[in-house]
Structures are given as structure tokens and as C-alpha cells.
Design a protein around this motif. Structure first.
Motif, PDB file in Angstrom:
ATOM      1  N   GLY A   3       0.774  -1.195   0.112  1.00  0.00           N
ATOM      2  CA  GLY A   3      -0.004  -0.135  -0.103  1.00  0.00           C
ATOM      3  C   GLY A   3       0.918   1.279  -0.244  1.00  0.00           C
ATOM      4  O   GLY A   3       1.902   1.117   0.206  1.00  0.00           O
ATOM      5  N   PHE A   4       0.199   2.329  -0.334  1.00  0.00           N
ATOM      6  CA  PHE A   4       1.146   3.595  -0.388  1.00  0.00           C
ATOM      7  C   PHE A   4       0.537   4.475   0.698  1.00  0.00           C
ATOM      8  O   PHE A   4      -0.802   4.420   0.724  1.00  0.00           O
ATOM      9  CB  PHE A   4       1.628   4.077  -1.716  1.00  0.00           C
ATOM     10  N   THR A   5       1.379   5.032   1.382  1.00  0.00           N
ATOM     11  CA  THR A   5       1.076   5.839   2.611  1.00  0.00           C
ATOM     12  C   THR A   5       1.233   7.527   2.221  1.00  0.00           C
ATOM     13  O   THR A   5       2.364   7.794   1.520  1.00  0.00           O
ATOM     14  CB  THR A   5       1.700   5.675   3.725  1.00  0.00           C
ATOM     15  N   ILE A   6       0.379   8.397   2.678  1.00  0.00           N
ATOM     16  CA  ILE A   6       0.892   9.630   2.410  1.00  0.00           C
ATOM     17  C   ILE A   6       1.357  10.281   3.688  1.00  0.00           C
ATOM     18  O   ILE A   6       0.791   9.902   4.989  1.00  0.00           O
ATOM     19  CB  ILE A   6      -0.853  10.386   2.268  1.00  0.00           C
ATOM     20  N   VAL A   7       2.423  10.885   3.729  1.00  0.00           N
ATOM     21  CA  VAL A   7       2.776  11.300   4.991  1.00  0.00           C
ATOM     22  C   VAL A   7       2.104  12.565   5.582  1.00  0.00           C
ATOM     23  O   VAL A   7       2.022  13.584   4.598  1.00  0.00           O
ATOM     24  CB  VAL A   7       4.467  11.961   4.619  1.00  0.00           C
ATOM     25  N   GLU A   8       1.469  12.478   6.721  1.00  0.00           N
ATOM     26  CA  GLU A   8       0.905  13.495   7.067  1.00  0.00           C
ATOM     27  C   GLU A   8       1.592  14.510   7.983  1.00  0.00           C
ATOM     28  O   GLU A   8       1.459  15.819   7.818  1.00  0.00           O
ATOM     29  CB  GLU A   8      -0.316  12.612   8.033  1.00  0.00           C
ATOM     30  N   ASN A   9       2.775  13.970   8.502  1.00  0.00           N
ATOM     31  CA  ASN A   9       3.339  14.871   9.415  1.00  0.00           C
ATOM     32  C   ASN A   9       4.970  14.979   8.931  1.00  0.00           C
ATOM     33  O   ASN A   9       5.716  14.231   9.256  1.00  0.00           O
ATOM     34  CB  ASN A   9       3.568  14.562  10.894  1.00  0.00           C
ATOM     35  N   LEU A  10       5.312  15.724   7.941  1.00  0.00           N
ATOM     36  CA  LEU A  10       6.284  15.841   7.246  1.00  0.00           C
ATOM     37  C   LEU A  10       7.377  16.231   8.442  1.00  0.00           C
ATOM     38  O   LEU A  10       7.394  17.405   9.120  1.00  0.00           O
ATOM     39  CB  LEU A  10       6.251  17.005   5.995  1.00  0.00           C
ATOM     40  N   GLN A  11       8.665  15.692   8.531  1.00  0.00           N
ATOM     41  CA  GLN A  11       9.744  15.863   9.538  1.00  0.00           C
ATOM     42  C   GLN A  11      10.065  17.485   9.325  1.00  0.00           C
ATOM     43  O   GLN A  11      10.484  17.761   8.152  1.00  0.00           O
ATOM     44  CB  GLN A  11      10.759  15.028   9.312  1.00  0.00           C
TER      45      GLN A  11
END
Length: 155
Positions: A3-11
């Protein structure tokens, strides 16, 4: 499957990661960059097909080693590309090599040493411990010549 995930909290720098955490290690590493060029040449004192004018799509592979800086980079790949474009490729790409290189038989064996010397001249003057470890010059997809740092050191 995957699956692919959307990064919600960019470092975020200085919040999630600090400057002193950017460099992960103190080991010598090797990076590699490849380039291709098209050129024509012919060989002197040779009795095969290569005595006639012909061309190749060459592939040059550089291996550069050293220690990373405070943010974990040895040498930027774009800097290697600039050196290639400004110091080396101008003599090779879409050229008649017998005319643009120093007087030599334009064999892969002679050319790889010339390419090594050109790249090494630039890298040797850097203030860090960056050094050229090898150059491979592919004349065809299955045939190449190589110059290595340990072979180029003359005592």
C-alpha cells in the motif's frame, strides 16, 4: 500487496530532527556517478575493424570515496556532473577523439587513464578527503577498461 501511504507529518528541521543528527556515521563511503557520450575514433597500427573510422556510445563510471560532511554528504552529485560537463565531456561528446584528445591511440585503455587524470586533477584540490577511487570506461555494453587509484599511484 504494497500500500502507499501519504505522509501526514512531514519531518521538520530543528523540531523533529536536529543538525547534530544529520550525519549518521564517520565511515568512509564510496559514491558512484555514470555518464554517457557518443564519439567517433579509429585505431592506428591495428588490423581489426577498429582501424576504420567508427563510433561508440561510451559509458563512464566514476567511484569517489571520502567522509561525509556535517549533513551526511560526501560530494553533491550535481558537482560531479559539473566537473564532467566542464572539464571532461567537452573533449569527448560528439567528437572525433583522435583530434580532441592528446596524441595517443584512442583505445579504451588509453582513454580511461586520461579521464581518470582529468577528474583526479579537480578532486585532488578539494579541502576534504574526497578521492577518486576508480573510473570505468565502457566502449560497448559488455567491454570496458578501468583505472584504479592504487594503480595510478607511482612511487
Amino acid at each position: 500487496m504494497y500500500g502507499f501511504t501519504i505522509v501526514e507529518n512531514l519531518q521538520k528541521f530543528d523540531k523533529d530532527i536536529k543538525r547534530h543528527e544529520l550525519k549518521y556515521h564517520r565511515e568512509r563511503v564510496l559514491i558512484s556517478k555514470e555518464f554517457t557520450f557518443d564519439a567517433a575514433h579509429h585505431l592506428h597500427c591495428y588490423q581489426g575493424k577498429c582501424k576504420n573510422l567508427h563510433g561508440h556510445t561510451y559509458r563512464a563510471v566514476f567511484g569517489i570515496s571520502g567522509y561525509t560532511d556535517e549533513i551526511g554528504i560526501l560530494i553533491d552529485f550535481s558537482e560531479i556532473k559539473s566537473i564532467w560537463k566542464e572539464q571532461i565531456e567537452i573533449h569527448l561528446d560528439h567528437r572525433y577523439l583522435n583530434e580532441t584528445l592528446p596524441k595517443m591511440n584512442t583505445t579504451a585503455e588509453n582513454m580511461v587513464v586520461w579521464i581518470y587524470e582529468k577528474m583526479n586533477q579537480v578532486l585532488i584540490n578539494r579541502p576534504d578527503d574526497c578521492r577518486l577511487e576508480f573510473v570505468k570506461l565502457y566502449e560497448t555494453p559488455t567491454s570496458y577498461a578501468e583505472a584504479r587509484r592504487e594503480w595510478m599511484i607511482h612511487e
